[in-house]
Design a protein around this motif. Structure first.
Motif, mmCIF file in Angstrom:
data_model
loop_
_atom_site.group_PDB
_atom_site.id
_atom_site.type_symbol
_atom_site.label_atom_id
_atom_site.label_comp_id
_atom_site.label_asym_id
_atom_site.label_seq_id
_atom_site.Cartn_x
_atom_site.Cartn_y
_atom_site.Cartn_z
ATOM 1 N N HIS A 113 32.974 -5.090 0.829
ATOM 2 C CA HIS A 113 33.983 -6.154 0.914
ATOM 3 C C HIS A 113 35.115 -5.822 1.889
ATOM 4 O O HIS A 113 35.989 -6.647 2.092
ATOM 5 C CB HIS A 113 34.556 -6.408 -0.481
ATOM 6 N N LEU A 114 35.112 -4.614 2.455
ATOM 7 C CA LEU A 114 36.235 -4.219 3.319
ATOM 8 C C LEU A 114 35.831 -4.197 4.793
ATOM 9 O O LEU A 114 34.698 -3.863 5.129
ATOM 10 C CB LEU A 114 36.734 -2.829 2.919
ATOM 11 N N SER A 115 36.785 -4.522 5.668
ATOM 12 C CA SER A 115 36.524 -4.483 7.101
ATOM 13 C C SER A 115 36.925 -3.121 7.666
ATOM 14 O O SER A 115 37.642 -2.364 7.017
ATOM 15 C CB SER A 115 37.337 -5.569 7.807
ATOM 16 N N ARG A 116 36.488 -2.835 8.880
ATOM 17 C CA ARG A 116 36.844 -1.575 9.528
ATOM 18 C C ARG A 116 38.367 -1.448 9.682
ATOM 19 O O ARG A 116 38.903 -0.347 9.651
ATOM 20 C CB ARG A 116 36.132 -1.450 10.874
ATOM 21 N N PHE A 117 39.020 -2.590 9.840
ATOM 22 C CA PHE A 117 40.481 -2.552 10.023
ATOM 23 C C PHE A 117 41.173 -2.129 8.727
ATOM 24 O O PHE A 117 42.106 -1.331 8.735
ATOM 25 C CB PHE A 117 40.981 -3.920 10.500
ATOM 26 N N CYS A 133 19.065 -0.719 -8.166
ATOM 27 C CA CYS A 133 18.861 -0.910 -6.731
ATOM 28 C C CYS A 133 19.775 -2.002 -6.215
ATOM 29 O O CYS A 133 20.008 -2.118 -5.020
ATOM 30 C CB CYS A 133 17.410 -1.255 -6.432
ATOM 31 N N ALA A 134 20.251 -2.861 -7.128
ATOM 32 C CA ALA A 134 21.159 -3.960 -6.792
ATOM 33 C C ALA A 134 20.499 -5.072 -5.986
ATOM 34 O O ALA A 134 21.188 -5.919 -5.437
ATOM 35 C CB ALA A 134 22.409 -3.462 -6.081
ATOM 36 N N SER A 135 19.174 -5.082 -5.903
ATOM 37 C CA SER A 135 18.547 -6.161 -5.134
ATOM 38 C C SER A 135 18.821 -7.516 -5.785
ATOM 39 O O SER A 135 18.869 -8.534 -5.106
ATOM 40 C CB SER A 135 17.046 -5.926 -4.953
ATOM 41 N N CYS A 136 19.042 -7.516 -7.107
ATOM 42 C CA CYS A 136 19.352 -8.786 -7.787
ATOM 43 C C CYS A 136 20.661 -9.380 -7.276
ATOM 44 O O CYS A 136 20.814 -10.593 -7.194
ATOM 45 C CB CYS A 136 19.395 -8.591 -9.298
ATOM 46 N N LEU A 137 21.616 -8.510 -6.929
ATOM 47 C CA LEU A 137 22.887 -9.008 -6.383
ATOM 48 C C LEU A 137 22.676 -9.580 -4.995
ATOM 49 O O LEU A 137 23.261 -10.593 -4.622
ATOM 50 C CB LEU A 137 23.914 -7.877 -6.252
ATOM 51 N N PRO A 167 34.273 -0.227 -6.843
ATOM 52 C CA PRO A 167 33.165 -0.644 -5.977
ATOM 53 C C PRO A 167 32.838 -2.112 -6.231
ATOM 54 O O PRO A 167 32.909 -2.561 -7.373
ATOM 55 C CB PRO A 167 32.000 0.226 -6.422
ATOM 56 N N SER A 168 32.476 -2.837 -5.173
ATOM 57 C CA SER A 168 32.131 -4.244 -5.377
ATOM 58 C C SER A 168 30.616 -4.452 -5.336
ATOM 59 O O SER A 168 30.130 -5.552 -5.495
ATOM 60 C CB SER A 168 32.802 -5.117 -4.323
ATOM 61 N N HIS A 169 29.886 -3.364 -5.113
ATOM 62 C CA HIS A 169 28.427 -3.442 -5.049
ATOM 63 C C HIS A 169 27.907 -2.089 -5.502
ATOM 64 O O HIS A 169 28.525 -1.061 -5.201
ATOM 65 C CB HIS A 169 27.999 -3.744 -3.604
ATOM 66 N N MET A 170 26.808 -2.061 -6.221
ATOM 67 C CA MET A 170 26.321 -0.801 -6.776
ATOM 68 C C MET A 170 25.837 0.158 -5.701
ATOM 69 O O MET A 170 25.926 1.365 -5.853
ATOM 70 C CB MET A 170 25.190 -1.074 -7.761
ATOM 71 N N VAL A 171 25.307 -0.374 -4.622
ATOM 72 C CA VAL A 171 24.758 0.489 -3.575
ATOM 73 C C VAL A 171 25.723 0.592 -2.387
ATOM 74 O O VAL A 171 25.837 1.637 -1.763
ATOM 75 C CB VAL A 171 23.374 -0.023 -3.116
ATOM 76 N N GLY A 185 31.180 -11.692 -4.305
ATOM 77 C CA GLY A 185 31.190 -10.250 -4.438
ATOM 78 C C GLY A 185 31.339 -9.774 -5.870
ATOM 79 O O GLY A 185 31.333 -10.567 -6.811
ATOM 80 N N GLY A 186 31.468 -8.458 -6.017
ATOM 81 C CA GLY A 186 31.368 -7.853 -7.342
ATOM 82 C C GLY A 186 32.642 -7.754 -8.143
ATOM 83 O O GLY A 186 32.598 -7.558 -9.356
#
Lengths: 721, 204
Positions: free
Chosen positions: A156-160, A319-323, A147-151, A333-334
């Protein structure tokens, strides 16, 4: 060195990843607005944050007692509680449990703790399939990533990209249509949940009062994972424990609002003791009591709990608001943070969960701008803790050779330091383009390489004192000016402006020649001993003049001098002197605004230039000064136009801005764009560090706009009169 | 009440709560894609439900009874509409996954967030709330508390063991490109039928 090379390589890859840059860029724009809206009906945000902070502080102070009660109450209600010292402990227990119960298929709802200890590969090796059911976690797992973000694990990934992973996993062509993909995931994962023998969940909190665990989710997978399989295993870290059921409300008031800007997530679930499950026996459904196992994970947490400073990490609710507000995280990114916990808080958690060696690699990515502290619901001093970790790291291992030599032998030896600076002003000439060359004292550390920064002035402020000092017969006040390296050697004209403004108010201004660097670059690298040496010299130089007030026109210097009291408090000789100095130090803008107000001069006037003001991180968030500089500008007749994100870091942050120029530059570029949009003629700030950065940026990208210190504007107004 | 230690109603803060908070509750619930139908009595409640059933063309329903549903004769109404209804836990376990609609009762609503609080201690309750694509709940419209804090005043005095929680709108995700998508693992539609009239002979 190897680690640093890898980190730089990863940073440069992330900077080139347009999907990531785009997603994070849009998110960082949207988040503060959405968060503010979510808090609109929540009452006093500060009171809510204070309540959370206090509740967590009280809890960590008696964490063993709270954990014992949690275990006793959960056990009383039929749960089995296991305390895991570390990841290995947990994994062994879990695999043993699976063997005993013939568990082959596991479904998981989100657990950061499971990620932290790399649970899935271990289960896999034991012949047990574990499937993530949280959509983002599943996508990341299919991609073979973390994961690149806790929430938002897959931000970091696109729909494609997601469509590609889905097509491969489901062995059919999946179009990059989000709604379609979500339905495909629903179908696939539901099947897995229905067939699973065990569900593993994390927990957002654990309540000691009744042994309940709480889950805050949106997709509904946690409800399925905790309802359908006959065995439920909870993995929960000690930091998630809270004493009472009511304390959960304290978390729930802020967690969804801060994490996803929701007033409440779709599902809040609390489970106390095993509940019934439906199990198929010989083709018939029968109701049976579930097995509930709760694994309480330590893995460094209890060590933090008993550490006077680091017990603060128990105030984190993930909550990852700090990120979401971090200028560095929102650029790259993470993933560059190496482990699953990203950003500043991630570097700290990693230090405790994975060791100092891991921390060392990523700690420099915190630029100390303190924006995270303005949003953290638990009010954690993230930059402060990082600085503390650096100090401990240096105590243990010492500084790298070159840096140590520089600090111990040069920066702390004022005469040598200053002669080198003078030499630099001569030596730089052949390389100087315009007024721009290198910053100090970084240049001494041999770290400046990727760009030009302001030149070292031919005549430092200290050589101009005779010329600029006005004789004042009956001064209202005796003021000692602490210039700091940058004003003294790079922006001496700003130093002159300070003299002018203060003298104009009938104050006698003194410049103690024995003053040197405030020590910030040294303490920032964790070298406490050299900082103490520097502090003693400065105190001596300042107090010899016995001033009424000490003024610094740089928030970092102000902060450093104020910190001398704490730094030297155990020194019987210097402690009281440091206290005196710390009590006398005042930041220029707030001091002048106060004095102007006394003299009836702090009123808005007209006729000045159109300006925009940049809030220095440390001036606004450490010293709490943001109104005064604006009032002064308006008093000087300026037309003040606010820029977007005026209080967002300019990207300088001492050593960071030079060492990680590739990160510093995009941050600066945003700032320059925001300045451009205001149409102002002059960009003003009240921090010499920011001036270095902004002047460099304006010079290259917006040459029509000049950079000035608030003092310069005030001095010009006085001249006009 | 399956899991809560003592009746939560005893701790309902009547002074600060009630139907006057319903408009705020409704606004918040709708803001998170919840469907809210406030009706005066059992008859209107039944009609509203039938409209929802017709709307999705439901053939199969799983139902956990509650006093409001019983008063409105929901199960019978569904059956007379030609819907196959399952009410026994073992039947619900067998059919929840393939049902078009799940129906249950909830305890109270929270104005601050638009959430409803439900005691999900019974396995059947959890199955009907999570597996079918449409989840309909019945709520007495006077049972609205102002906020999360007040909700926890009740919960802290009555939740001893079991499985309880808030439901706030349908299941959702924003995990792909942060695009909000309704209906992931749980229901894609969540409807609240709030009834003003208290059913005779019992508490809601």
């Amino acid at each position: 060195m190897e680690a640093e090379k890898n980190l730089r390589k990863e940073i440069s890859e992330k900077l080139k990843d347009e999907t990531l840059r785009d997603a994070l860029g849009r998110f960082s724009e949207a988040y503060p607005i959405a968060r503010a809206k979510a808090y609109e009906n929540a009452g006093d945000i500060e009171a809510l944050r204070d309540a959370l902070r206090q509740m967590k502080i009280d809890t960590v102070a008696r964490i063993e007692e709270v954990a014992d009660r949690f275990e006793a109450e959960a056990t009383k209600r039929g749960a089995k509680v296991f305390r895991a010292k570390n990841g290995d402990d947990l994994k062994e227990y879990l695999v043993d449990l699976c063997r005993k119960n013939g568990v082959k298929k596991i479904v998981k709802s989100k657990s950061m703790a499971a990620e932290e200890i790399d649970l899935n590969p271990y289960l896999e090796a034991a012949g047990i399939t574990a499937t993530e059911t949280d959509l983002g976690e599943w996508i990341v797992a299919l991609a073979g990533q973390r994961p690149s973000h806790m929430v938002m694990p897959a931000i970091h990934l696109s729909r494609f990209q997601v469509a590609e992973y889905f097509s491969k996993e489901l062995k059919e062509e999946i179009p990059p249509d989000i709604a379609f993909m979500v339905q495909a995931a629903r179908k696939e994962l539901r099947e897995k949940v229905l067939q699973a023998d065990m569900g593993i969940s994390g927990a957002n909190f654990g309540i000691a009062e009744n042994g309940a665990i709480g889950l805050v989710t949106n997709e509904g997978n946690a409800r399925m994972v905790t309802t359908l399989p006959r065995i439920h295993v909870v993995i929960i870290g000690y930091e998630k424990l809270i004493p009472t059921i009511k304390d959960a409300a304290t978390i729930l008031k802020v967690l969804p609002r801060s994490a996803t800007a929701q007033l409440m997530t779709s599902y809040l679930t609390m489970i106390a003791g095993p509940t019934p499950a439906m199990v198929k026996r010989d083709g018939k459904w029968v109701e049976e009591k579930k097995e509930l196992h709760i694994i309480l994970l330590d893995n460094g947490r209890l060590r933090a709990a008993h550490d006077d400073k680091f017990k603060e990490i128990f105030q984190c609710v993930r909550c990852a608001s700090c990120l979401n507000v971090c200028p560095v995280y929102t650029l790259i990114g993470g993933h560059v943070y190496g482990h699953i916990y990203a950003g500043g808080i991630g570097a700290i958690l990693t230090a405790f969960f994975h060791g100092m060696k891991e921390f060392e690699k990523f700690q420099e990515l915190c630029i100390g701008c303190r924006r995270c502290m303005t949003v953290c619901p638990g009010k954690i001093d993230i930059p402060g803790l990082i600085e503390e970790l650096r100090i401990r790291n240096v105590k243990e291992k010492g500084l790298p050779f070159l840096l140590r030599q520089t600090f111990e032998n040069i920066v702390s030896n004022r005469k040598l330091f200053h002669s080198l600076l003078r030499l630099a002003s001569v030596g730089q000439k052949p390389f100087q383009s315009g007024k721009l060359i290198r910053h100090l004292p970084l240049f001494l550390a041999g770290l400046a390489k990727d760009r030009s920064l302001p030149a070292i002035a031919a005549e430092p402020l200290r050589d101009r004192i005779g010329k600029i000092t006005k004789k004042i017969d009956k001064p209202d006040m005796r003021v000692a000016f602490f210039g700091g390296c940058t004003i003294d050697f790079v922006f001496p004209e700003t130093g002159e402006s300070v003299f002018k403004v203060l003298q104009d108010m009938n104050m006698e201004v003194l410049f103690p020649a024995g003053q040197s660097c405030c020590g910030k670059p040294v303490i920032a690298m964790g070298d406490v001993e050299t900082t103490k040496k520097i502090a003693r010299e400065n105190i001596k130089a300042l107090e010899e003049m016995n001033p009424d007030v000490i003024i610094a026109a740089c928030p970092t210097c102000t902060e450093s001098l104020r910190h001398y009291a704490e730094l030297l408090k155990e020194d019987p000789e210097w402690g009281p002197k440091a206290e005196t100095t710390a009590n006398k130090i005042r930041e220029f803008c707030s001091f002048v605004a106060e004095e102007y107000a006394k003299r009836g001069r702090l009123t808005k006037t007209a006729g000045g230039p159109k300006v925009t003001y940049h809030d220095s991180c440390h001036l606004k968030r450490v010293l709490g000064i943001d109104k005064e500089p604006r009032q002064l500008l308006e008093a000087a007749g300026c037309e003040l136009v606010e820029m977007k994100d005026a209080d967002k870091c300019c990207g300088m942050s001492g050593i960071f801005g030079v060492k990680y120029a590739e990160l510093s530059m995009p941050i600066l570029e945003q700032k320059i764009n925001n300045i451009r949009d205001t149409g102002a003629e002059i960009a003003v700030c009240a921090c010499s560090g920011c001036m270095v950065q902004l002047q460099g940026g304006l010079d290259k990208q917006l040459p029509g706009v000049r950079m000035k210190h608030v003092a310069d504007i005030l001095a010009e107004r006085i001249e006009e009169k | 009440m399956n899991t809560i230690g003592e009746p939560w109603q005893r701790h309902f803060p009547t002074a600060t709560s009630g139907a006057h908070l319903f408009p705020e509750f409704e606004m918040r619930a709708k803001a998170v894609s919840g469907e809210v139908f406030r009706v005066p009595d059992a008859t209107a409640a039944r009609e509203t439900l039938i409209r929802l059933v017709d709307d999705v063309g439901a053939k199969k329903a799983v139902v956990v009874e509650s006093p409001l549903q019983e008063a409105a004769g929901i199960t019978e109404a569904l059956r007379s509409r030609g819907v196959t209804v399952y009410t026994e836990p073992t039947d619900i376990a067998a059919h929840a996954e393939t049902s078009d609609i799940g129906i249950s009762g909830v305890e109270f609503g929270i104005a601050e967030t638009g959430s409803v609080f439900q005691d999900g201690g019974a396995i059947a309750t959890r199955l009907v709330t999570i597996l079918p694509p449409l989840h309909v709940v019945f709520l007495p419209s006077a049972n609205i508390v102002p906020g999360i804090t007040e909700a926890f005043d009740i919960i802290s005095q009555s939740f001893d063991r079991g499985y309880v929680g808030f439901i706030t709108g349908p299941s959702r995700t924003a995990d792909i490109e942060r695009v909000l998508t309704i209906g992931v693992h749980g229901p894609s539609r969540f409807a609240i039928i709030a009834v003003d009239e208290t059913p005779k002979g019992g508490e809601a």
